[in-house]
Design a protein around this motif. Structure first.
Motif, PDB file in Angstrom:
ATOM      1  N   ASN A  70       0.711  -1.382  -0.091  1.00 53.57           N
ATOM      2  CA  ASN A  70       0.103   0.145  -0.029  1.00 53.57           C
ATOM      3  C   ASN A  70       0.945   1.214   0.104  1.00 53.57           C
ATOM      4  N   CYS A  71       1.968   1.185   0.395  1.00 54.31           N
ATOM      5  CA  CYS A  71       2.940   2.130   0.574  1.00 54.31           C
ATOM      6  C   CYS A  71       3.938   2.192  -0.476  1.00 54.31           C
ATOM      7  N   GLY A  72       4.596   3.399  -1.167  1.00 55.51           N
ATOM      8  CA  GLY A  72       5.728   3.371  -1.820  1.00 55.51           C
ATOM      9  C   GLY A  72       7.041   2.928  -1.331  1.00 55.51           C
ATOM     10  N   LEU A  73       7.232   3.122  -0.133  1.00 50.85           N
ATOM     11  CA  LEU A  73       8.481   2.585   0.703  1.00 50.85           C
ATOM     12  C   LEU A  73       8.421   1.058   0.761  1.00 50.85           C
ATOM     13  N   ASP A  74       7.100   0.513   0.867  1.00 49.72           N
ATOM     14  CA  ASP A  74       6.740  -0.702   1.147  1.00 49.72           C
ATOM     15  C   ASP A  74       7.368  -1.473  -0.236  1.00 49.72           C
ATOM     16  N   LEU A  75       6.757  -0.737  -1.213  1.00 45.57           N
ATOM     17  CA  LEU A  75       6.967  -1.494  -2.817  1.00 45.57           C
ATOM     18  C   LEU A  75       8.457  -1.502  -3.026  1.00 45.57           C
ATOM     19  N   VAL A  76       9.240  -0.291  -2.794  1.00 42.72           N
ATOM     20  CA  VAL A  76      10.571  -0.350  -2.942  1.00 42.72           C
ATOM     21  C   VAL A  76      11.300  -1.400  -2.336  1.00 42.72           C
ATOM     22  N   GLY A  77      11.072  -1.323  -0.925  1.00 41.75           N
ATOM     23  CA  GLY A  77      11.673  -2.493  -0.347  1.00 41.75           C
ATOM     24  C   GLY A  77      11.208  -3.736  -0.655  1.00 41.75           C
ATOM     25  N   GLU A  78      10.325  -4.169  -1.192  1.00 40.07           N
ATOM     26  CA  GLU A  78       9.785  -5.437  -1.744  1.00 40.07           C
ATOM     27  C   GLU A  78      10.523  -5.671  -2.809  1.00 40.07           C
ATOM     28  N   VAL A  79      11.033  -4.942  -3.640  1.00 38.17           N
ATOM     29  CA  VAL A  79      11.793  -5.045  -4.778  1.00 38.17           C
ATOM     30  C   VAL A  79      13.272  -5.195  -4.632  1.00 38.17           C
ATOM     31  N   LEU A  80      13.662  -4.202  -3.745  1.00 39.51           N
ATOM     32  CA  LEU A  80      15.142  -4.196  -3.467  1.00 39.51           C
ATOM     33  C   LEU A  80      15.783  -4.874  -2.096  1.00 39.51           C
ATOM     34  N   TYR A  81      14.542  -5.420  -1.332  1.00 42.50           N
ATOM     35  CA  TYR A  81      15.290  -6.252  -0.325  1.00 42.50           C
ATOM     36  C   TYR A  81      16.097  -7.259  -0.722  1.00 42.50           C
ATOM     37  N   GLY A  82      17.174  -7.331  -0.240  1.00 44.56           N
ATOM     38  CA  GLY A  82      18.065  -8.441  -0.354  1.00 44.56           C
ATOM     39  C   GLY A  82      19.592  -7.704  -0.523  1.00 44.56           C
ATOM     40  N   LYS A  83      20.532  -8.347   0.248  1.00 47.20           N
ATOM     41  CA  LYS A  83      21.718  -7.560   0.557  1.00 47.20           C
ATOM     42  C   LYS A  83      22.614  -7.090  -0.607  1.00 47.20           C
ATOM     43  N   TRP A  84      22.294  -7.796  -1.786  1.00 47.21           N
ATOM     44  CA  TRP A  84      23.307  -7.584  -2.765  1.00 47.21           C
ATOM     45  C   TRP A  84      22.753  -6.772  -4.037  1.00 47.21           C
ATOM     46  N   LYS A  85      21.186  -6.639  -3.816  1.00 44.34           N
ATOM     47  CA  LYS A  85      20.508  -6.030  -5.253  1.00 44.34           C
ATOM     48  C   LYS A  85      20.802  -4.971  -5.663  1.00 44.34           C
ATOM     49  N   ILE A  86      21.100  -3.940  -4.745  1.00 47.33           N
ATOM     50  CA  ILE A  86      21.497  -2.442  -5.290  1.00 47.33           C
ATOM     51  C   ILE A  86      22.781  -2.469  -5.797  1.00 47.33           C
ATOM     52  N   ARG A  88      27.732 -17.597  -4.940  1.00 44.69           N
ATOM     53  CA  ARG A  88      27.068 -17.671  -6.546  1.00 44.69           C
ATOM     54  C   ARG A  88      25.611 -17.975  -6.329  1.00 44.69           C
ATOM     55  N   ARG A  89      25.306 -18.948  -5.411  1.00 45.43           N
ATOM     56  CA  ARG A  89      23.784 -18.981  -5.305  1.00 45.43           C
ATOM     57  C   ARG A  89      22.968 -17.902  -5.046  1.00 45.43           C
ATOM     58  N   VAL A  90      23.519 -17.228  -3.993  1.00 46.93           N
ATOM     59  CA  VAL A  90      22.726 -15.984  -3.488  1.00 46.93           C
ATOM     60  C   VAL A  90      22.796 -14.979  -4.503  1.00 46.93           C
ATOM     61  N   LEU A  91      23.600 -14.841  -5.204  1.00 47.33           N
ATOM     62  CA  LEU A  91      23.816 -13.978  -6.598  1.00 47.33           C
ATOM     63  C   LEU A  91      22.726 -14.370  -7.448  1.00 47.33           C
ATOM     64  N   ASN A  92      22.706 -15.643  -7.775  1.00 50.88           N
ATOM     65  CA  ASN A  92      21.695 -16.259  -8.835  1.00 50.88           C
ATOM     66  C   ASN A  92      20.160 -15.841  -8.023  1.00 50.88           C
ATOM     67  N   ILE A  93      19.835 -16.143  -7.149  1.00 50.97           N
ATOM     68  CA  ILE A  93      18.683 -15.959  -6.671  1.00 50.97           C
ATOM     69  C   ILE A  93      18.185 -14.453  -6.578  1.00 50.97           C
ATOM     70  N   GLN A  94      19.188 -13.611  -6.343  1.00 54.02           N
ATOM     71  CA  GLN A  94      18.925 -11.963  -6.218  1.00 54.02           C
ATOM     72  C   GLN A  94      18.857 -11.646  -7.609  1.00 54.02           C
ATOM     73  N   LEU A  95      19.517 -12.154  -8.633  1.00 46.89           N
ATOM     74  CA  LEU A  95      19.290 -11.739 -10.058  1.00 46.89           C
ATOM     75  C   LEU A  95      18.204 -12.096 -10.581  1.00 46.89           C
ATOM     76  N   LYS A  96      17.793 -13.409 -10.392  1.00 41.89           N
ATOM     77  CA  LYS A  96      16.270 -13.967 -10.759  1.00 41.89           C
ATOM     78  C   LYS A  96      15.160 -13.022 -10.237  1.00 41.89           C
ATOM     79  N   GLU A  97      15.456 -12.725  -8.891  1.00 46.24           N
ATOM     80  CA  GLU A  97      14.311 -11.790  -8.313  1.00 46.24           C
ATOM     81  C   GLU A  97      14.303 -10.459  -9.073  1.00 46.24           C
ATOM     82  N   LEU A  98      15.402  -9.661  -9.338  1.00 47.41           N
ATOM     83  CA  LEU A  98      15.581  -8.485 -10.127  1.00 47.41           C
ATOM     84  C   LEU A  98      14.928  -8.656 -11.517  1.00 47.41           C
TER      85      LEU A  98
END
Length: 119
Positions: free
Chosen positions: A11-27, A52-62
């Motif tokens: 419901n909130c823009g900050l929640d939306l951004v957090g949902e998309v960018l949450y992850g240690k390496w995404k930014i 490599r596994r975590v990067l692959n998961i976060q790349l897939k989410e992005l």
């Protein structure tokens, strides 16, 4: 693989951004892809602390969030390259601003973060 049980609040823009960018390496992944580091092995070298596994998961989410696109070349061994979508490119100025804020306030941020790890 982890399956989320609680539906996120969207419901909130900050929640939306957090949902998309949450992850240690995404930014950092977005930033490095923007800089031209587009192969998985290049990204792994830029972020050696990440598995490599975590990067692959976060790349897939992005990719699922339509911030990056993945191109697979039909060669042996397989060749994969990532690029930012137009939607992903729209985040780069925001990431740049956050990075500059971190640089400008680095001393204070290091101090408050270090407190958490000092007995």
């Amino acid at each position: 693989m982890y399956e989320r049980k609680i539906i996120p609040n969207l419901n909130c823009g900050l929640d939306l951004v957090g949902e998309v960018l949450y992850g240690k390496w995404k930014i950092r992944l977005l930033w490095f892809i923007n800089e031209g580091h587009i192969r998985p092995s290049e990204l792994q070298r830029k972020i050696p602390d990440a598995s490599r596994r975590v990067l692959n998961i976060q790349l897939k989410e992005l990719e699922e969030h339509e911030l990056i696109s993945k191109k697979i070349y039909p060669v042996v061994p397989p060749k994969v390259e990532y690029s930012l979508t137009e939607f992903g490119k729209s985040l780069i100025p925001v990431i740049d601003t956050l990075g500059r804020w971190g640089d400008e306030n680095g001393e204070q941020l290091r101090t408050v973060i270090a407190k958490r790890f000092t007995p």
